[in-house]
Design a protein around this motif. Structure first.
Motif, short mmCIF file in Angstrom:
data_model
loop_
_atom_site.label_atom_id
_atom_site.label_comp_id
_atom_site.label_asym_id
_atom_site.label_seq_id
_atom_site.Cartn_x
_atom_site.Cartn_y
_atom_site.Cartn_z
N ARG A 46 0.92 -1.24 -0.04
CA ARG A 46 -0.10 0.17 0.11
C ARG A 46 0.87 1.18 -0.08
NH1 ARG A 46 -5.14 1.12 0.65
NH2 ARG A 46 -5.55 -0.92 1.10
N MET A 47 0.85 1.98 -1.09
CA MET A 47 1.64 3.21 -1.52
C MET A 47 0.82 4.48 -0.80
SD MET A 47 4.34 1.75 -2.51
CE MET A 47 5.34 2.91 -2.96
N VAL A 48 1.21 5.09 0.20
CA VAL A 48 0.35 6.39 0.65
C VAL A 48 0.88 7.65 0.54
CG1 VAL A 48 -0.65 7.11 2.85
CG2 VAL A 48 -0.42 4.48 2.62
N ASN A 49 0.24 8.60 -0.09
CA ASN A 49 0.65 9.91 -0.14
C ASN A 49 0.17 10.76 1.17
OD1 ASN A 49 1.28 12.41 -0.92
ND2 ASN A 49 0.21 12.59 -2.70
N THR A 54 0.10 16.45 -4.65
CA THR A 54 -0.47 15.40 -5.65
C THR A 54 0.73 14.75 -6.06
OG1 THR A 54 -2.73 16.38 -6.00
CG2 THR A 54 -1.70 14.77 -7.54
N ILE A 55 0.87 13.41 -6.02
CA ILE A 55 1.78 12.55 -6.76
C ILE A 55 1.25 12.35 -8.00
CG2 ILE A 55 3.22 10.47 -6.77
CD1 ILE A 55 3.26 10.26 -3.95
N GLN A 56 2.22 12.84 -9.10
CA GLN A 56 1.65 12.66 -10.43
C GLN A 56 2.30 11.57 -11.20
OE1 GLN A 56 3.23 16.52 -11.88
NE2 GLN A 56 0.84 17.42 -11.91
N ARG A 57 3.41 10.91 -10.77
CA ARG A 57 3.97 9.87 -11.36
C ARG A 57 4.76 9.21 -10.17
NH1 ARG A 57 5.13 13.87 -14.79
NH2 ARG A 57 7.22 14.13 -14.34
N MET A 58 4.65 7.45 -10.22
CA MET A 58 5.32 6.86 -9.24
C MET A 58 5.83 5.82 -10.14
SD MET A 58 3.62 4.61 -6.09
CE MET A 58 2.54 6.14 -5.67
N VAL A 77 -3.62 9.86 -10.77
CA VAL A 77 -2.46 10.60 -9.97
C VAL A 77 -3.01 10.14 -8.39
CG1 VAL A 77 -2.35 12.57 -11.33
CG2 VAL A 77 -4.31 12.71 -9.54
N LEU A 78 -2.09 10.41 -7.64
CA LEU A 78 -2.25 10.17 -5.99
C LEU A 78 -2.29 11.23 -5.39
CD1 LEU A 78 -2.64 7.50 -4.26
CD2 LEU A 78 -0.31 7.47 -3.81
N ARG A 79 -3.57 11.72 -4.98
CA ARG A 79 -3.66 12.87 -4.08
C ARG A 79 -3.37 12.92 -2.80
NH1 ARG A 79 -5.91 15.93 -8.01
NH2 ARG A 79 -7.49 14.93 -9.33
N PHE A 97 13.29 -3.15 -4.25
CA PHE A 97 13.13 -2.26 -5.28
C PHE A 97 13.51 -0.86 -4.76
CE2 PHE A 97 10.66 -5.70 -6.70
CZ PHE A 97 10.22 -5.43 -7.85
N ASP A 98 13.59 0.19 -5.69
CA ASP A 98 13.87 1.73 -5.62
C ASP A 98 12.64 2.22 -5.97
OD1 ASP A 98 16.47 1.02 -4.82
OD2 ASP A 98 17.17 1.37 -7.10
N PHE A 99 12.04 3.13 -5.19
CA PHE A 99 10.97 3.89 -5.56
C PHE A 99 11.32 5.44 -5.80
CE2 PHE A 99 8.57 1.06 -2.04
CZ PHE A 99 8.45 0.38 -3.23
N LYS A 100 10.38 6.03 -6.96
CA LYS A 100 10.57 7.25 -7.18
C LYS A 100 9.14 7.89 -7.13
CE LYS A 100 12.48 10.86 -10.25
NZ LYS A 100 13.02 10.76 -11.73
N ALA A 101 8.84 9.20 -6.43
CA ALA A 101 7.58 9.99 -6.97
C ALA A 101 7.91 11.18 -7.50
CB ALA A 101 7.01 10.10 -5.38
N VAL A 102 7.17 11.57 -8.30
CA VAL A 102 7.16 13.07 -8.95
C VAL A 102 5.84 13.82 -8.34
CG1 VAL A 102 7.22 14.35 -11.03
CG2 VAL A 102 8.50 12.03 -10.76
N TYR A 103 6.10 14.88 -7.87
CA TYR A 103 5.02 15.81 -7.22
C TYR A 103 4.59 16.91 -8.16
CZ TYR A 103 6.67 13.04 -3.20
OH TYR A 103 6.90 12.44 -2.09
N SER A 104 3.47 17.29 -7.89
CA SER A 104 2.59 18.49 -8.64
C SER A 104 3.40 19.80 -8.73
CB SER A 104 1.06 18.58 -8.11
OG SER A 104 1.25 18.84 -6.59
N ASP A 105 4.31 19.98 -7.79
CA ASP A 105 5.18 21.09 -7.57
C ASP A 105 6.33 21.03 -8.40
OD1 ASP A 105 6.45 19.39 -5.77
OD2 ASP A 105 6.62 21.10 -4.21
#
Length: 126
Positions: A46-49, A54-58, A77-79, A97-105
């Motif tokens: 479960r990936m929680v923001n 907003t997370i635009q890309r994960m 998107v993940l609000r 695994f490695d994770f990367k999130a790209v945010y709305s800003d």
């Protein structure tokens, strides 16, 4: 504002409905091809923001990869306050695994060496 990532290993006995219910949830996202690993390990997380953005890309890539795999959110998107369950089984039987999130800003956050076979919940935090 700098965002961080926090991983929380939660045992099945402690993972109660109260942990999940307040978070609106998207459908399960898949990072896996049609053929998955047959070692019996659960790679659903479960990936929680937990940020105010907003997370635009994960992205998530196993430790054997040198590039990021596809955006597991696709057209979604993940609000803030929402979560999505991702099946990180990419057919390679890797657990780390490695994770990367790209945010709305435009900001990004990256967390390396996350064991998805031992983790039930992963939080992106500020």
């Amino acid at each position: 504002m700098m965002k961080q990532i926090a991983a929380a290993a939660v045992s099945a006995a402690l993972f109660t409905a109260a942990t999940i219910v307040p978070l609106p949830t998207l459908a399960v996202a898949h990072a896996a091809p049609a053929k998955g690993c047959t070692d019996g390990k659960n790679r659903r997380v479960r990936m929680v923001n937990a940020t105010s953005y907003t997370i635009q890309r994960m992205y998530g890539s196993n430790e054997g990869r040198t590039t990021w795999e596809e955006d597991v959110l696709g057209d979604s998107v993940l609000r803030p306050g929402n979560s999505v369950v991702v099946n990180w089984d990419d057919g390679t039987c890797y657990c780390v695994f490695d994770f990367k999130a790209v945010y709305s800003d435009g900001d990004t956050s990256t967390k390396r060496t996350v064991d998805v076979c031992r983790l039930e919940t992963f939080r992106f935090v500020e």
